[in-house]
Design a protein around this motif. Structure first.
Motif, mmCIF file in Angstrom:
data_model
loop_
_atom_site.group_PDB
_atom_site.id
_atom_site.type_symbol
_atom_site.label_atom_id
_atom_site.label_comp_id
_atom_site.label_asym_id
_atom_site.label_seq_id
_atom_site.Cartn_x
_atom_site.Cartn_y
_atom_site.Cartn_z
ATOM 1 N N LYS A 46 -8.549 -3.357 24.599
ATOM 2 C CA LYS A 46 -8.612 -3.847 25.977
ATOM 3 C C LYS A 46 -7.231 -4.011 26.594
ATOM 4 O O LYS A 46 -7.084 -3.908 27.804
ATOM 5 C CB LYS A 46 -9.362 -5.184 26.027
ATOM 6 N N ASP A 47 -6.225 -4.281 25.766
ATOM 7 C CA ASP A 47 -4.877 -4.442 26.298
ATOM 8 C C ASP A 47 -4.119 -3.120 26.373
ATOM 9 O O ASP A 47 -2.915 -3.104 26.576
ATOM 10 C CB ASP A 47 -4.090 -5.456 25.475
ATOM 11 N N GLY A 48 -4.833 -2.005 26.209
ATOM 12 C CA GLY A 48 -4.228 -0.692 26.354
ATOM 13 C C GLY A 48 -3.520 -0.163 25.130
ATOM 14 O O GLY A 48 -2.942 0.922 25.187
ATOM 15 N N THR A 49 -3.561 -0.895 24.026
ATOM 16 C CA THR A 49 -2.863 -0.453 22.823
ATOM 17 C C THR A 49 -3.639 0.667 22.128
ATOM 18 O O THR A 49 -4.829 0.523 21.847
ATOM 19 C CB THR A 49 -2.665 -1.621 21.845
ATOM 20 N N VAL A 50 -2.946 1.774 21.876
ATOM 21 C CA VAL A 50 -3.529 2.870 21.095
ATOM 22 C C VAL A 50 -3.240 2.578 19.633
ATOM 23 O O VAL A 50 -2.088 2.569 19.200
ATOM 24 C CB VAL A 50 -2.932 4.223 21.510
ATOM 25 N N VAL A 51 -4.288 2.303 18.866
ATOM 26 C CA VAL A 51 -4.150 1.890 17.470
ATOM 27 C C VAL A 51 -4.586 3.035 16.572
ATOM 28 O O VAL A 51 -5.709 3.536 16.688
ATOM 29 C CB VAL A 51 -4.992 0.627 17.181
ATOM 30 N N GLY A 52 -3.689 3.452 15.684
ATOM 31 C CA GLY A 52 -4.013 4.506 14.731
ATOM 32 C C GLY A 52 -4.567 3.938 13.439
ATOM 33 O O GLY A 52 -4.084 2.920 12.938
ATOM 34 N N SER A 53 -5.586 4.583 12.901
ATOM 35 C CA SER A 53 -6.175 4.206 11.612
ATOM 36 C C SER A 53 -5.708 5.214 10.565
ATOM 37 O O SER A 53 -5.868 6.431 10.754
ATOM 38 C CB SER A 53 -7.700 4.196 11.695
ATOM 39 N N PHE A 54 -5.151 4.701 9.460
ATOM 40 C CA PHE A 54 -4.529 5.569 8.466
ATOM 41 C C PHE A 54 -5.319 5.561 7.161
ATOM 42 O O PHE A 54 -6.103 4.643 6.897
ATOM 43 C CB PHE A 54 -3.084 5.144 8.232
ATOM 44 N N SER A 55 -5.086 6.584 6.357
ATOM 45 C CA SER A 55 -5.859 6.773 5.128
ATOM 46 C C SER A 55 -5.631 5.675 4.104
ATOM 47 O O SER A 55 -6.440 5.496 3.196
ATOM 48 C CB SER A 55 -5.512 8.133 4.503
ATOM 49 N N ASN A 56 -4.522 4.932 4.226
ATOM 50 C CA ASN A 56 -4.271 3.847 3.270
ATOM 51 C C ASN A 56 -4.903 2.532 3.703
ATOM 52 O O ASN A 56 -4.645 1.490 3.110
ATOM 53 C CB ASN A 56 -2.755 3.663 3.075
ATOM 54 N N GLY A 57 -5.716 2.581 4.766
ATOM 55 C CA GLY A 57 -6.409 1.390 5.222
ATOM 56 C C GLY A 57 -5.662 0.564 6.241
ATOM 57 O O GLY A 57 -6.204 -0.412 6.766
ATOM 58 N N SER A 58 -4.435 0.932 6.557
ATOM 59 C CA SER A 58 -3.654 0.165 7.526
ATOM 60 C C SER A 58 -3.927 0.661 8.938
ATOM 61 O O SER A 58 -4.369 1.789 9.157
ATOM 62 C CB SER A 58 -2.161 0.273 7.219
ATOM 63 N N SER A 59 -3.661 -0.205 9.904
ATOM 64 C CA SER A 59 -3.786 0.123 11.332
ATOM 65 C C SER A 59 -2.470 -0.227 12.007
ATOM 66 O O SER A 59 -1.981 -1.354 11.874
ATOM 67 C CB SER A 59 -4.941 -0.649 11.967
ATOM 68 N N LEU A 60 -1.906 0.727 12.743
ATOM 69 C CA LEU A 60 -0.625 0.524 13.407
ATOM 70 C C LEU A 60 -0.731 0.912 14.869
ATOM 71 O O LEU A 60 -1.417 1.882 15.221
ATOM 72 C CB LEU A 60 0.478 1.361 12.744
ATOM 73 N N ALA A 61 -0.046 0.150 15.728
ATOM 74 C CA ALA A 61 0.020 0.491 17.143
ATOM 75 C C ALA A 61 0.887 1.732 17.325
ATOM 76 O O ALA A 61 1.977 1.828 16.764
ATOM 77 C CB ALA A 61 0.579 -0.679 17.941
ATOM 78 N N ILE A 62 0.396 2.688 18.102
ATOM 79 C CA ILE A 62 1.132 3.920 18.370
ATOM 80 C C ILE A 62 1.790 3.862 19.748
ATOM 81 O O ILE A 62 2.832 4.474 19.983
ATOM 82 C CB ILE A 62 0.192 5.130 18.256
ATOM 83 N N GLY A 63 1.213 3.111 20.649
ATOM 84 C CA GLY A 63 1.738 2.976 22.002
ATOM 85 C C GLY A 63 0.803 2.092 22.803
ATOM 86 O O GLY A 63 -0.255 1.677 22.325
ATOM 87 N N ARG A 64 1.203 1.781 24.034
ATOM 88 C CA ARG A 64 0.363 0.960 24.910
ATOM 89 C C ARG A 64 0.373 1.545 26.310
ATOM 90 O O ARG A 64 1.425 1.823 26.887
ATOM 91 C CB ARG A 64 0.846 -0.483 24.945
ATOM 92 N N ILE A 65 -0.804 1.759 26.863
ATOM 93 C CA ILE A 65 -0.950 2.331 28.199
ATOM 94 C C ILE A 65 -0.489 1.319 29.238
ATOM 95 O O ILE A 65 -0.793 0.128 29.153
ATOM 96 C CB ILE A 65 -2.414 2.736 28.440
ATOM 97 N N ALA A 66 0.253 1.787 30.218
ATOM 98 C CA ALA A 66 0.761 0.920 31.288
ATOM 99 C C ALA A 66 -0.140 1.019 32.512
ATOM 100 O O ALA A 66 -0.777 2.056 32.765
ATOM 101 C CB ALA A 66 2.186 1.309 31.658
ATOM 102 N N LEU A 67 -0.213 -0.069 33.277
ATOM 103 C CA LEU A 67 -0.927 -0.105 34.548
ATOM 104 C C LEU A 67 0.028 -0.589 35.633
ATOM 105 O O LEU A 67 1.002 -1.291 35.347
ATOM 106 C CB LEU A 67 -2.146 -1.032 34.481
ATOM 107 N N ALA A 68 -0.266 -0.215 36.875
ATOM 108 C CA ALA A 68 0.572 -0.605 38.010
ATOM 109 C C ALA A 68 -0.274 -1.247 39.088
ATOM 110 O O ALA A 68 -1.441 -0.891 39.276
ATOM 111 C CB ALA A 68 1.309 0.610 38.574
ATOM 112 N N HIS A 106 0.848 -1.194 0.000
ATOM 113 C CA HIS A 106 0.000 0.000 0.000
ATOM 114 C C HIS A 106 0.876 1.232 0.000
ATOM 115 O O HIS A 106 2.067 1.186 0.310
ATOM 116 C CB HIS A 106 -0.945 0.018 1.195
ATOM 117 N N GLU A 107 0.274 2.362 -0.333
ATOM 118 C CA GLU A 107 0.984 3.630 -0.314
ATOM 119 C C GLU A 107 1.066 4.152 1.117
ATOM 120 O O GLU A 107 0.435 3.602 2.031
ATOM 121 C CB GLU A 107 0.248 4.632 -1.197
ATOM 122 N N ALA A 108 1.834 5.210 1.337
ATOM 123 C CA ALA A 108 1.909 5.825 2.662
ATOM 124 C C ALA A 108 0.560 6.458 2.989
ATOM 125 O O ALA A 108 -0.183 6.892 2.100
ATOM 126 C CB ALA A 108 3.015 6.879 2.693
ATOM 127 N N GLY A 109 0.230 6.476 4.291
ATOM 128 C CA GLY A 109 -1.056 7.013 4.700
ATOM 129 C C GLY A 109 -0.932 7.965 5.871
ATOM 130 O O GLY A 109 -0.024 7.853 6.699
#
Length: 391
Positions: A283-305, A271-274
């Motif tokens: 539920k596992d705290g992962t912040v998932v970004g949705s991009f214009s090229n249809g791909s989804s990538l993890a941006i980070g994950r929230i931590a718990l203590a 795919h092209e860049a998006g």
């Protein structure tokens, strides 16, 4: 002076603290993530008026005689039971289902919290309503480094999903076996190079006396030719794959029956860049970004203590807690890990204050206060009688 006078004073003081704790619970009945507290009483030292006597020959033992000197507050304990859930529909509103705490940063200070009313600030950082920055694990090219150091959870507005070159394609359908010899059937599909540039990959199927000659072109000047034959039952006999310019074309799902002309390039990767279009929190705290090229990538994950003794945490205000010598050090992990709990997006944890219990505690504290006040007035009357002995 009478001991009862001072016992009554200690009772007034202790029941006043119970009223203070109960009043604070009721005041925070709608505070997100608030945990109710309760007052624990204990007696103070007792004055020994007669010591215990051991049994002797001809005389039995005697018990000690002690007079108590009042009451004191032994401690104020926090109830960390799970609060009820309130659905908000806002993606950044998070509720912990379990025993974990959010890890936040306020300057150089680490503050733990159960309140999950978050939002993104102007710098794209996930923050609480009072500006504490939520901490978690960063992601590189969509891969979260769970074992790394905690950093600010950030949603970069200018984030881009990298382009991916097409490396495979799949052809499905049917090539009609009754096609005239020499006739060509063409199939095209869009593919991408490593920079995300679009190209047109073409497949030309030319009918031969024994099968088909396949000519593949990747749209960048590279082509490849191969022969394909079918068995009597219509399945591929040979030539099921062809590779051209780094793209492997899988044709094993083609069939060779008569009449039907349904062959097509049904799928291809790459795919092209998006650019970033939206996000979600799993539920596992992962912040998932949705991009214009249809791909989804993890941006980070929230931590718990979690803590060995959460009741030992010190309240810092604004629904925050700080570690103490008796809470133990924070055990930081990811949502979904054993003993930490999972996250629910679009939901907030409400206060766990039980109003029926708190109003009952108000009555108990009020009556206790009144009873101890009566001790003082009664002691005063006794002292008055004593002073009246001298006329």
């Amino acid at each position: 002076m009478l001991r009862s006078l001072y016992s009554g004073i200690s009772g007034l003081r202790s029941h006043q603290e119970m009223l203070d704790v109960t009043g604070n619970n009721i005041a925070n009945v709608n505070t997100v993530g608030f945990k109710a507290s309760s007052t624990v009483f204990q007696d103070t030292l007792s004055q020994m008026t007669q010591g215990a006597g051991g049994p002797q020959t001809g005389i039995g033992g005697t018990n000690p005689a002690q007079i108590g000197l009042g009451v004191q507050v032994a401690g104020v304990s926090t109830n960390f039971a799970q609060g009820s859930a309130q659905a908000t529909g806002k993606a950044t509103d998070l509720m912990i289902s379990g025993d974990g705490f959010f890890v936040t940063r306020l300057g150089n200070d680490t503050v733990y919290s159960r309140a999950g009313a978050f939002d993104f600030d102007a710098n794209g950082r996930l923050v609480s309503s009072d500006g504490k920055i939520v901490q978690g694990y960063p992601a590189t090219n969509g891969v979260v480094n769970d074992g790394g150091a905690l950093t600010d959870i950030t949603l970069p507005i200018d984030a881009a999903a990298p382009a991916t070159a097409t490396s495979s394609a799949t052809v499905t359908g049917n090539l009609p076996s009754d096609t005239a010899v020499g006739q060509t059937l063409n199939r095209d599909a869009t593919v991408y190079d490593q920079y995300g540039t679009k190209h047109t990959m073409s497949l030309a199927y030319q009918r031969t006396t024994t099968g088909w000659t396949v000519t593949a072109s990747n749209g960048q000047g590279t082509s490849k030719t191969a022969d394909m034959t079918f068995k009597a039952d219509g399945t591929i006999a040979s030539g099921g794959t062809i590779a051209v310019g780094g793209i492997t074309v899988d044709m094993t799902q083609l069939s060779g029956f008569a009449t039907l002309n349904t062959a097509s390039i049904s799928s291809q990767n790459g795919h092209e860049a998006g650019s970033l279009q939206g996000y979600s929190i799993s539920k596992d705290g992962t912040v998932v970004g949705s991009f214009s090229n249809g791909s989804s990538l993890a941006i980070g994950r929230i931590a718990l203590a979690t803590f060995a003794n959460p009741a030992g945490l010190e309240k810092t205000g604004a629904s925050g807690y700080r570690t103490t010598a008796n809470s133990g050090q924070a055990n930081v992990g990811t949502p979904g890990s054993a003993g930490i709990g999972s996250l629910a997006s679009g939901t907030l944890e409400m206060s766990n204050v039980d109003l029926s219990q708190e109003f009952t505690n108000l009555i108990v504290a009020q009556r206790g206060f009144q009873a101890n006040a009566r001790i003082i007035t009664t002691s005063d009357e006794v002292l008055q009688e004593l002073t009246n002995l001298k006329r």
